[in-house]
Design an enzyme around this catalytic site. Sequence first.
Site, PDB file in Angstrom:
ATOM      1  N   LEU A   1       0.887  -1.229   0.116  1.00  0.00           N
ATOM      2  CA  LEU A   1       0.049   0.072   0.098  1.00  0.00           C
ATOM      3  C   LEU A   1       0.719   1.394   0.017  1.00  0.00           C
ATOM      4  O   LEU A   1       1.855   1.237   0.670  1.00  0.00           O
ATOM      5  CB  LEU A   1      -1.010  -0.020   1.295  1.00  0.00           C
ATOM      6  CG  LEU A   1      -1.895   1.186   1.421  1.00  0.00           C
ATOM      7  CD1 LEU A   1      -3.008   1.078   0.716  1.00  0.00           C
ATOM      8  CD2 LEU A   1      -2.283   1.465   2.715  1.00  0.00           C
ATOM      9  N   HIS A   2       0.781   2.207  -0.675  1.00  0.00           N
ATOM     10  CA  HIS A   2       1.460   3.322  -0.865  1.00  0.00           C
ATOM     11  C   HIS A   2       0.061   4.470  -1.156  1.00  0.00           C
ATOM     12  O   HIS A   2      -0.518   4.316  -2.376  1.00  0.00           O
ATOM     13  CB  HIS A   2       2.438   3.378  -1.671  1.00  0.00           C
ATOM     14  CG  HIS A   2       2.330   2.998  -3.116  1.00  0.00           C
ATOM     15  ND1 HIS A   2       2.111   1.761  -3.339  1.00  0.00           N
ATOM     16  CD2 HIS A   2       2.317   3.624  -4.199  1.00  0.00           C
ATOM     17  CE1 HIS A   2       2.000   1.511  -4.546  1.00  0.00           C
ATOM     18  NE2 HIS A   2       2.131   2.616  -5.231  1.00  0.00           N
ATOM     19  N   GLN A   3       0.529   5.538  -0.346  1.00  0.00           N
ATOM     20  CA  GLN A   3      -0.611   6.719  -0.962  1.00  0.00           C
ATOM     21  C   GLN A   3       0.201   7.856  -1.613  1.00  0.00           C
ATOM     22  O   GLN A   3       1.021   8.315  -1.012  1.00  0.00           O
ATOM     23  CB  GLN A   3      -1.289   7.498   0.500  1.00  0.00           C
ATOM     24  CG  GLN A   3      -2.169   8.692   0.125  1.00  0.00           C
ATOM     25  CD  GLN A   3      -3.290   8.816   1.161  1.00  0.00           C
ATOM     26  OE1 GLN A   3      -4.150   8.097   0.795  1.00  0.00           O
ATOM     27  NE2 GLN A   3      -2.868   9.688   2.084  1.00  0.00           N
TER      28      GLN A   3
END
Length: 159
Positions: free
Chosen positions: A116-118
Amino acid sequence: MAYIQGEGKPEGDDSDGCPFCRLLESGRPDAETLIVARGELVFAILNLYPYNPGHLMVLPYRHVADYTELTAAETVAVAEYTQRAMRVIRRVSAPHGFNIGLNQGPVAGAGIAAHLHQHVVPRWGGDSNFMPVIGHTKVLPQLLGETRALLAEAWTAAD
């Protein structure tokens, strides 16, 4: 283009093939890995293939793929680091706005779906021009190392 065509892309969903996990385990200095800041549960790193100068990502250290897999504390840490990233980028480069978001799964555009990466993407009026359409490239006026140094210094100063 090499990355888009598959070179260096992780295979599988485990942390062994994850470029983010490999960077964290490499022992290399943050300036080499483009890590801007480290928190207790999350870190901020420049995107190696930025849409705009200062495009960074906020990630949990823990290798999870889906937003719903974050703990409550990790969710708060991602949100707080995203807010801080916006403040730091504003201080360094005065963007007119931001695109902020998570791409969940390959079908949604996630290049590295397993971790996950924003994205925190600074935007300026007129920052999209003919180069991506005609030249199939994007013009970035600053090297990643220079951008990382400016953001890391401003991040520390914000403490």
